[in-house]
Design an enzyme around this catalytic site. Structure first.
Site, PDB file in Angstrom:
ATOM      1  N   LYS A  34     -48.730 101.870 -24.859  1.00 43.12           N
ATOM      2  CA  LYS A  34     -48.843 102.763 -24.835  1.00 43.12           C
ATOM      3  C   LYS A  34     -48.686 103.113 -26.789  1.00 43.12           C
ATOM      4  CE  LYS A  34     -44.972 102.152 -21.742  1.00 43.12           C
ATOM      5  NZ  LYS A  34     -43.207 102.088 -21.299  1.00 43.12           N
ATOM      6  N   ALA A  67     -54.877  98.853  -4.500  1.00 38.16           N
ATOM      7  CA  ALA A  67     -56.388  99.108  -4.529  1.00 38.16           C
ATOM      8  C   ALA A  67     -57.175 100.136  -4.051  1.00 38.16           C
ATOM      9  CB  ALA A  67     -57.603  97.143  -4.287  1.00 38.16           C
ATOM     10  N   CYS A  91     -48.336  77.238  25.193  1.00 37.11           N
ATOM     11  CA  CYS A  91     -48.511  76.507  23.560  1.00 37.11           C
ATOM     12  C   CYS A  91     -49.776  76.106  23.694  1.00 37.11           C
ATOM     13  CB  CYS A  91     -47.598  76.060  23.937  1.00 37.11           C
ATOM     14  SG  CYS A  91     -47.993  74.498  21.754  1.00 37.11           S
ATOM     15  N   SER A 118     -46.740 109.146 -12.656  1.00 39.20           N
ATOM     16  CA  SER A 118     -47.203 108.164 -12.958  1.00 39.20           C
ATOM     17  C   SER A 118     -48.489 107.740 -14.266  1.00 39.20           C
ATOM     18  CB  SER A 118     -48.910 108.122 -11.999  1.00 39.20           C
ATOM     19  OG  SER A 118     -48.898 109.312 -11.397  1.00 39.20           O
ATOM     20  N   LEU A 119     -49.295 106.896 -14.138  1.00 42.59           N
ATOM     21  CA  LEU A 119     -49.792 106.288 -15.412  1.00 42.59           C
ATOM     22  C   LEU A 119     -51.928 106.399 -14.797  1.00 42.59           C
ATOM     23  CD1 LEU A 119     -48.418 103.293 -16.862  1.00 42.59           C
ATOM     24  CD2 LEU A 119     -48.141 105.556 -18.026  1.00 42.59           C
ATOM     25  N   ARG A 155     -37.643 106.519  -8.064  1.00 43.61           N
ATOM     26  CA  ARG A 155     -38.578 107.951  -8.666  1.00 43.61           C
ATOM     27  C   ARG A 155     -38.758 109.002  -7.475  1.00 43.61           C
ATOM     28  NH1 ARG A 155     -43.962 108.746  -7.736  1.00 43.61           N
ATOM     29  NH2 ARG A 155     -45.494 108.587  -9.637  1.00 43.61           N
ATOM     30  N   CYS A 159     -42.156  69.360  23.264  1.00 43.71           N
ATOM     31  CA  CYS A 159     -43.393  70.076  22.759  1.00 43.71           C
ATOM     32  C   CYS A 159     -43.792  68.748  21.208  1.00 43.71           C
ATOM     33  CB  CYS A 159     -43.828  71.466  22.245  1.00 43.71           C
ATOM     34  SG  CYS A 159     -44.992  71.604  21.428  1.00 43.71           S
ATOM     35  N   ASP A 174     -45.200  94.944 -10.495  1.00 47.74           N
ATOM     36  CA  ASP A 174     -44.532  95.748  -9.328  1.00 47.74           C
ATOM     37  C   ASP A 174     -43.735  95.557  -8.509  1.00 47.74           C
ATOM     38  OD1 ASP A 174     -46.596  96.915  -7.352  1.00 47.74           O
ATOM     39  OD2 ASP A 174     -47.532  94.815  -6.692  1.00 47.74           O
ATOM     40  N   LYS A 233     -55.814  97.320 -16.203  1.00 48.43           N
ATOM     41  CA  LYS A 233     -55.667  96.931 -14.519  1.00 48.43           C
ATOM     42  C   LYS A 233     -56.029  95.230 -14.714  1.00 48.43           C
ATOM     43  CE  LYS A 233     -53.629  99.438 -12.081  1.00 48.43           C
ATOM     44  NZ  LYS A 233     -54.099 100.192 -10.191  1.00 48.43           N
ATOM     45  N   LYS A 247     -47.178  94.769 -16.352  1.00 49.39           N
ATOM     46  CA  LYS A 247     -47.228  95.866 -15.377  1.00 49.39           C
ATOM     47  C   LYS A 247     -46.111  95.367 -14.379  1.00 49.39           C
ATOM     48  CE  LYS A 247     -49.276  99.716 -12.611  1.00 49.39           C
ATOM     49  NZ  LYS A 247     -49.327  99.360 -11.362  1.00 49.39           N
ATOM     50  N   ASP A 252     -55.983 103.163  -5.306  1.00 45.89           N
ATOM     51  CA  ASP A 252     -56.274 103.541  -6.901  1.00 45.89           C
ATOM     52  C   ASP A 252     -57.829 104.197  -6.596  1.00 45.89           C
ATOM     53  OD1 ASP A 252     -54.518 102.913  -7.718  1.00 45.89           O
ATOM     54  OD2 ASP A 252     -54.977 100.479  -9.048  1.00 45.89           O
ATOM     55  N   GLU A 304     -38.254  99.309 -14.202  1.00 48.38           N
ATOM     56  CA  GLU A 304     -38.353  98.964 -12.904  1.00 48.38           C
ATOM     57  C   GLU A 304     -37.941  98.172 -12.034  1.00 48.38           C
ATOM     58  OE1 GLU A 304     -42.013 100.038 -12.680  1.00 48.38           O
ATOM     59  OE2 GLU A 304     -42.524  99.128 -10.711  1.00 48.38           O
ATOM     60  N   GLU A 347     -46.937  95.778 -22.122  1.00 42.68           N
ATOM     61  CA  GLU A 347     -46.275  95.322 -21.553  1.00 42.68           C
ATOM     62  C   GLU A 347     -46.550  95.541 -20.144  1.00 42.68           C
ATOM     63  OE1 GLU A 347     -42.365  98.890 -21.106  1.00 42.68           O
ATOM     64  OE2 GLU A 347     -43.513  99.855 -23.000  1.00 42.68           O
TER      65      GLU A 347
END
Ligand code: ZN
Length: 673
Positions: free
Chosen positions: A295, A36, A413, A86-87, A140, A436, A121, A319, A119, A39, A178, A117
């Site tokens: 697309k 983010a 601890c 890139s897109l 890439r 413990c 990750d 997105k 996207k 972007d 991908e 489609e």
């Protein structure tokens, strides 16, 4: 003039930042900022360039978001036949309508159909097939030059080594797609890594990138990687295809996996509806996705629309709403696990993300806190993806940060006050006190877990009381509890107490393998436990083995052998095991005719065509080894055997994280050694 100079300086600064983060992301696979935030930087640069045309460099240096020095050491460079762009991206319906309006300004009066489609990750790759044979695959990289990762890609089971069908006859074919990891498979990988004391991955994308960049492809082969293809890298005019949809169909017929979620949308409204449906389903799809790619379907239209310096004009990433939010860290809390691991998590100001109120986030370990430099009081970006516990993505820089004290792991601890230490070569801090209470509680929960001794009703509330009231200090104490004592626990009625009593007593005959796993010896997971049990057959024999003998067992590494030997050498552990023997816990395992029982209690599912077996033969082989063949895949399935052209059961297996064996592995499993 200042006004003219300012945007130029800012644009330069933005390009430098973007190039830096591209390098971290694509080349080193070690991003420092969230998608983010990236972007935001990218969109700011784009806006600046749109407002001030003179800022756009006349060279093609900006092609694919700035040329990074592409290839990290150790991988051969591969030049792509055409740039991997890139897109452009959109986050609102208005953006999407503007995207179509832009296309219509170039093609007035044209109507568009779209292919939608998900996207995914993951990590973008380009694959080359020559005469139907997979010959080369690359990352890439910077978009023009990537890294040769052919050997690692060959380990992906769903990637065909040989094409059949319409695309098999091409002399040279480059396809793009991908590599990704199913969420369930990713979770299991992290559990496995943690079990052997290795660091977990922050997210599936990092796990994929890390796996693909292994020098040793036997490591990659163990990683649950999957792939979908979504692009044919060729001038459409040189192909027989008229639409993108036809290309996806040809992929499918040729054996190249395509996303089963891809849809042909008749117009923009249908594409927007597709986006809405996918956003509603995003947490059920089974892999991480932050939007859909739309697309234009018609390839002639694509040729006419062409490319900008950054991206194709005929495609856009639409997105989903962010699953991130900003909030403030109020406290860093330390939890103590079964092996004494001190795990930090953050209490944050409650904030809503995608419909859920979040007030706690994981911080993984001290290294992760140091990397993020998170301090109490800091503003952070947290992310919630799927069912995973929310995690901190990054810290938002603030001037006040420097005046806040840096976080330090406690020296003791927080539960028992025992000395805390960091074993050499590990990222995790541990409590050194074996007695413990926090560790005892976690160990008891593990002991009673379904895959261990399977003691129903032995939940957290019960275990907490048993330990806090000093009724149980070790596993053996469990078997000495009577119904009256259990009924004295809070919120446990007589009937529930009786059920719990029966469940405890009924767990005595689980066998050596599950008992060893239940003991919670470090690094000894289910697999190692069953290897020990198969090899020795009884606790008595296992106990007598030396560390060297343990390490000599096929499949047992030196670290597991050392941990097991150390465990059995400790007087306290010997005492507990002796008491467990006294109360009648079974510590033997049937090893005679072990081969025949290899699949005892296991459930297998067959899919696709096996070359060396008919369905009935395969079924008979499984039954002979004590296993069972069922028709549908669930979380309880132990293995899916995938032959040629596996069906949806294969996808189910990947989604649920069920191990998939190919025919060769199956053959080895069922054949006599
Ligand atoms: Zn402790």
């Amino acid at each position: 003039m200042a006004d003219l100079k300012k945007p130029r300086v800012r644009a330069e600064e933005l390009r430098r930042l973007i190039r830096h983060h591209d390098y971290l992301y694509y080349v080193l696979a070690r991003p420092e900022i969230s998608d983010a935030t990236y972007d935001r930087l990218f969109n700011e640069l784009k806006r600046l360039e749109q407002q001030h045309q003179y800022l756009i460099p006349d060279s093609a240096t900006l092609l694919v978001s700035g040329g990074v020095a592409g290839v990290a050491e150790g991988f051969a460079p591969v030049e792509h036949s055409s740039p991997m762009l890139s897109l452009d991206n959109a986050s609102t319906e208005e953006d999407i309508r503007e995207f179509e309006a832009r296309m219509n300004r170039i093609l007035p009066g044209a109507t568009f159909r779209y292919v939608g489609e998900p996207k995914i990750d993951g990590v973008g790759v380009a694959l080359v097939y020559e005469n139907g044979k997979f010959v080369r695959g690359a990352t890439r990289g910077d978009g023009r030059v990537g890294e040769d990762i052919t050997h690692n890609l060959r380990t992906i089971r769903s990637l065909p080594q040989t094409l059949h069908g319409p695309l098999a006859r091409y002399e040279h074919l480059e396809v793009r797609g991908e590599v990704f990891m199913w969420e369930a498979a990713f979770q299991k990988l992290n559990r496995d890594l943690e079990e052997v004391g290795e660091g977990a991955f922050a997210n599936p994308r990092n796990a994929v990138a890390g796996s693909l960049r292994q020098k040793d492809s036997t490591i990659t082969a163990k990683r649950p990687l999957d792939i979908v293809l979504y692009q044919l890298a060729a001038d459409p005019r040189s192909t027989p295809f008229a639409t993108h949809w036809e290309i996806l169909e040809a992929f499918g017929k040729s054996g190249l996996p395509v996303s089963p979620e891809a849809r042909l949308c008749g117009d923009l409204d249908a594409a927007i509806a597709y986006h809405r449906v996918m956003e509603d389903r995003r947490n059920e799809i089974g892999y991480e996705t932050d939007g859909v790619v739309l697309k234009a379907n018609n390839l002639d239209q694509r040729v006419a629309l062409g490319f900008t310096t950054h991206h194709p004009r005929w495609a856009i990433a639409f997105k989903f709403k962010s699953q991130q939010a900003q909030t403030r860290v109020r406290r860093i809390v330390i939890n103590v696990g079964r092996t004494g691991a001190l795990t930090p998590s953050g209490d944050v100001d409650p904030v809503e993300i995608a419909g859920a109120t979040i007030s706690r986030t994981t911080l993984h370990n001290a290294d992760e806190i140091a990397r993020l430099d998170v301090r109490v009081g800091d503003l952070v970006v947290i992310e919630r993806a799927g069912d995973v516990i929310p995690h901190v993505v990054e810290r938002v820089p603030e001037p006040e940060h420097d005046s806040r004290p840096p976080f330090q792991m406690p020296t003791h601890c927080p539960v028992c006050g025992g000395h805390a230490y960091r074993p050499e070569g590990e990222v995790v801090w541990r409590c050194s006190n074996a007695a413990c209470p926090a560790q005892v509680k976690e160990r008891l929960l593990h002991f009673g877990a379904r895959r261990a001794m399977d003691i129903e009703h032995l939940g957290e509330a019960v275990v907490n009381q048993l330990v806090d009231r000093n009724l149980v200090k070790d596993f053996a104490d469990l078997y000495h509890l009577d119904v009256e004592t259990l009924a004295s626990l809070e919120r446990l009625a007589k009937k529930s107490a009786t059920n719990l009593y029966k469940a405890i007593q009924g767990s005595k005959n689980r066998g050596l393998a599950r008992f060893l796993f239940a003991l919670g010896i470090r690094f000894v997971g289910e697999h190692a436990a069953s290897l020990f049990a198969q090899h020795y057959g009884s606790m008595e024999k296992l106990w007598a083995a030396t560390e060297e003998e343990l390490a000599a067992i096929y499949g047992i590494g030196p670290r597991i052998a050392a941990a097991a030997a150390e465990f059995f050498a400790q007087k306290e552990n010997q005492r507990v095991i002796a008491r467990l023997l006294d109360v009648g816990v079974t510590m033997t395992e049937e090893t005679v005719k072990a081969r025949e029982k290899l699949l005892a209690g296991k459930t297998l599912v067959l899919t696709g065509t096996l070359e060396g077996f008919s369905r009935d033969e395969a079924r008979a082989a499984v039954t002979r080894l004590g296993g069972r063949v069922t028709s549908s895949v669930s979380k309880k399935t132990d293995y899916v055997i995938a032959g040629k052209d596996p069906g949806s059961k294969y996808d189910d297996a990947r989604r649920l994280g069920v191990p998939v064996l190919d025919e060769a592995a199956f053959k080895e499993l069922v054949s006599e050694r």
